[in-house]
Design an enzyme around this catalytic site. Sequence first.
Site, PDB file in Angstrom:
ATOM      1  N   ASP A  48       6.195 -10.336  -1.473  1.00 10.35           N
ATOM      2  CA  ASP A  48       7.186  -9.751  -0.569  1.00 10.35           C
ATOM      3  C   ASP A  48       6.497  -9.044   0.590  1.00 10.35           C
ATOM      4  O   ASP A  48       5.732  -8.109   0.397  1.00 10.35           O
ATOM      5  CB  ASP A  48       8.046  -8.728  -1.328  1.00 10.35           C
ATOM      6  N   TYR A  53       5.797  -4.716   8.507  1.00  8.33           N
ATOM      7  CA  TYR A  53       4.606  -4.241   7.791  1.00  8.33           C
ATOM      8  C   TYR A  53       3.331  -4.555   8.595  1.00  8.33           C
ATOM      9  O   TYR A  53       2.268  -4.020   8.303  1.00  8.33           O
ATOM     10  CB  TYR A  53       4.484  -4.865   6.386  1.00  8.33           C
ATOM     11  N   LYS A  82      11.035 -10.483   6.225  1.00  6.31           N
ATOM     12  CA  LYS A  82      12.276  -9.843   6.703  1.00  6.31           C
ATOM     13  C   LYS A  82      12.248  -9.694   8.213  1.00  6.31           C
ATOM     14  O   LYS A  82      11.191  -9.407   8.788  1.00  6.31           O
ATOM     15  CB  LYS A  82      12.436  -8.451   6.070  1.00  6.31           C
ATOM     16  N   HIS A 115      16.382  -6.902   7.303  1.00  3.94           N
ATOM     17  CA  HIS A 115      15.702  -5.753   6.696  1.00  3.94           C
ATOM     18  C   HIS A 115      16.620  -4.536   6.530  1.00  3.94           C
ATOM     19  O   HIS A 115      16.624  -3.886   5.484  1.00  3.94           O
ATOM     20  CB  HIS A 115      14.468  -5.387   7.549  1.00  3.94           C
TER      21      HIS A 115
HETATM   22  P1  NDP Z   1       6.242   1.160  -5.443  1.00  2.00           P
HETATM   23  O1  NDP Z   1       7.358   1.868  -6.113  1.00  2.00           O
HETATM   24  O2  NDP Z   1       5.965  -0.250  -5.787  1.00  2.00           O
HETATM   25  O3  NDP Z   1       4.951   2.054  -5.667  1.00  2.00           O
HETATM   26  C1  NDP Z   1       3.729   1.740  -5.091  1.00  2.00           C
HETATM   27  C2  NDP Z   1       2.795   2.929  -5.315  1.00  2.00           C
HETATM   28  O4  NDP Z   1       2.577   3.122  -6.710  1.00  2.00           O
HETATM   29  C3  NDP Z   1       1.450   2.726  -4.687  1.00  2.00           C
HETATM   30  O5  NDP Z   1       0.998   3.977  -4.240  1.00  2.00           O
HETATM   31  C4  NDP Z   1       0.581   2.211  -5.833  1.00  2.00           C
HETATM   32  O6  NDP Z   1      -0.746   2.598  -5.611  1.00  2.00           O
HETATM   33  C5  NDP Z   1       1.190   2.928  -7.022  1.00  2.00           C
HETATM   34  N1  NDP Z   1       1.153   2.126  -8.256  1.00  2.00           N
HETATM   35  C6  NDP Z   1       1.441   0.825  -8.406  1.00  2.00           C
HETATM   36  N2  NDP Z   1       1.338   0.429  -9.681  1.00  2.00           N
HETATM   37  C7  NDP Z   1       0.972   1.525 -10.385  1.00  2.00           C
HETATM   38  C8  NDP Z   1       0.689   1.758 -11.747  1.00  2.00           C
HETATM   39  N3  NDP Z   1       0.784   0.786 -12.642  1.00  2.00           N
HETATM   40  N4  NDP Z   1       0.325   3.027 -12.118  1.00  2.00           N
HETATM   41  C9  NDP Z   1       0.229   4.010 -11.214  1.00  2.00           C
HETATM   42  N5  NDP Z   1       0.489   3.846  -9.897  1.00  2.00           N
HETATM   43  C10 NDP Z   1       0.856   2.611  -9.484  1.00  2.00           C
HETATM   44  O7  NDP Z   1       6.474   1.346  -3.853  1.00  2.00           O
HETATM   45  P2  NDP Z   1       6.666   0.451  -2.574  1.00  2.00           P
HETATM   46  O8  NDP Z   1       7.371   1.335  -1.602  1.00  2.00           O
HETATM   47  O9  NDP Z   1       5.424  -0.182  -2.144  1.00  2.00           O
HETATM   48  O10 NDP Z   1       7.733  -0.687  -3.014  1.00  2.00           O
HETATM   49  C11 NDP Z   1       7.373  -1.946  -3.504  1.00  2.00           C
HETATM   50  C12 NDP Z   1       7.614  -3.030  -2.473  1.00  2.00           C
HETATM   51  O11 NDP Z   1       8.988  -3.079  -2.095  1.00  2.00           O
HETATM   52  C13 NDP Z   1       6.900  -2.795  -1.133  1.00  2.00           C
HETATM   53  O12 NDP Z   1       5.522  -3.010  -1.211  1.00  2.00           O
HETATM   54  C14 NDP Z   1       7.656  -3.734  -0.237  1.00  2.00           C
HETATM   55  O13 NDP Z   1       7.221  -5.072  -0.435  1.00  2.00           O
HETATM   56  C15 NDP Z   1       9.079  -3.528  -0.738  1.00  2.00           C
HETATM   57  N6  NDP Z   1       9.810  -2.512   0.070  1.00  2.00           N
HETATM   58  C16 NDP Z   1      10.923  -2.927   0.768  1.00  2.00           C
HETATM   59  C17 NDP Z   1      11.629  -2.033   1.525  1.00  2.00           C
HETATM   60  C18 NDP Z   1      12.841  -2.494   2.254  1.00  2.00           C
HETATM   61  O14 NDP Z   1      13.353  -1.740   3.081  1.00  2.00           O
HETATM   62  N7  NDP Z   1      13.330  -3.691   2.009  1.00  2.00           N
HETATM   63  C19 NDP Z   1      11.230  -0.620   1.661  1.00  2.00           C
HETATM   64  C20 NDP Z   1      10.075  -0.271   0.864  1.00  2.00           C
HETATM   65  C21 NDP Z   1       9.412  -1.198   0.094  1.00  2.00           C
HETATM   66  P3  NDP Z   1      -1.992   1.557  -5.568  1.00  2.00           P
HETATM   67  O15 NDP Z   1      -1.722   0.490  -4.559  1.00  2.00           O
HETATM   68  O16 NDP Z   1      -3.104   2.455  -5.192  1.00  2.00           O
HETATM   69  O17 NDP Z   1      -2.135   1.018  -6.969  1.00  2.00           O
END
Ligand code: NDP
Length: 279
Positions: A48, A53, A82, A115
């Site tokens: 995704d 981004y 998106k 989006h």
């Molecule tokens: P998430 O809820 O997926 O959390 C990501 C964070 O959690 C990062 O800091 C990551 O750090 C950490 N993390 C991931 N896995 C673990 C784990 N197993 N244990 C501990 N920490 C963990 O947040 P996102 O906001 O990134 O949401 C996911 C995806 O959704 C986005 O990447 C994007 O593709 C989408 N999105 C869509 C939006 C929209 O408006 N349509 C808005 C926001 C997001 P690290 O990388 O250091 O592991």
Amino acid sequence: MKNLQDRTLLNNGVKMPWLGIGVFKVEEGPELVNAIRTAIKHGYRSVDTAAIYGNEEGVGQGIREGLQEAGISREELFVTSKVWNSDLGYESTLAAYETSLQKLGLEYLNLYLIHWPVEGKYKEAWRALETLYKEGRVKAIGVSNFQIHHLEELLKEAEIKPVINQVEYHPRLTQKELQAFSRKHDIQLEAWSPLMQGQLLDHPVLKEIASKYNKSAAQVILRWDLQNGIVTIPKSTKERRIVENASVFDFQLTKEEMFWIDQLNQNHRVGPDPDHIDF
Ligand code: NDP
């Protein structure tokens, strides 16, 4: 759903993996390319991204390298992007799609989403998505951050129903009404920020459930998504966590545990409220 390759059947007959990798806030560069390659290597089949981004080129590179290394074809991968708010409009959305394809280096997307539901703009953009879909340029079209009233408005005029609504969804924001509406209209709900961007992982309820199954709090949340019938796309760039987040197909939460997690809801958002966006 039994493994990482299992898919949900969308309302247009296309199948989408229940779990994929998200790359919000991951900048162009080796970390991004490696995250995508690593995910594909470990069995992820869904990626995704979004125009805003600013990382579609690296995502494309990661996809090309990952597919080659894993010896699998493009057809086995599900890629979502998106259209950003400033490109909402008929011609501008058509053009934005071409730009995304070009940056990703792909001939088609599996899913293209609006989006955000910018008032006065999203219906024209939807017409563009319908055109792309009817011309066979994209396998499926959907929306993101749509509230019930946005969906109702869209459905009044849409020729083609969105297959997906990708929204903020985690134990602090369980969106029960939106879930019920989506189910009724056969629009698959997809969770963004499923891990609440890492802010909920110390919660005692989640930790207690996790310890029972020898899993992490993150895995418990992602399992809760799946058992609620929600597609999910946790983001990580770290191999250990990419693997961890996908290891959620070998245990099952009880009804009581599902209920306890539901009880964490506070209608709390970490991202913008779709009814009050100013971007
Ligand atoms: P998430 O809820 O997926 O959390 C990501 C964070 O959690 C990062 O800091 C990551 O750090 C950490 N993390 C991931 N896995 C673990 C784990 N197993 N244990 C501990 N920490 C963990 O947040 P996102 O906001 O990134 O949401 C996911 C995806 O959704 C986005 O990447 C994007 O593709 C989408 N999105 C869509 C939006 C929209 O408006 N349509 C808005 C926001 C997001 P690290 O990388 O250091 O592991």
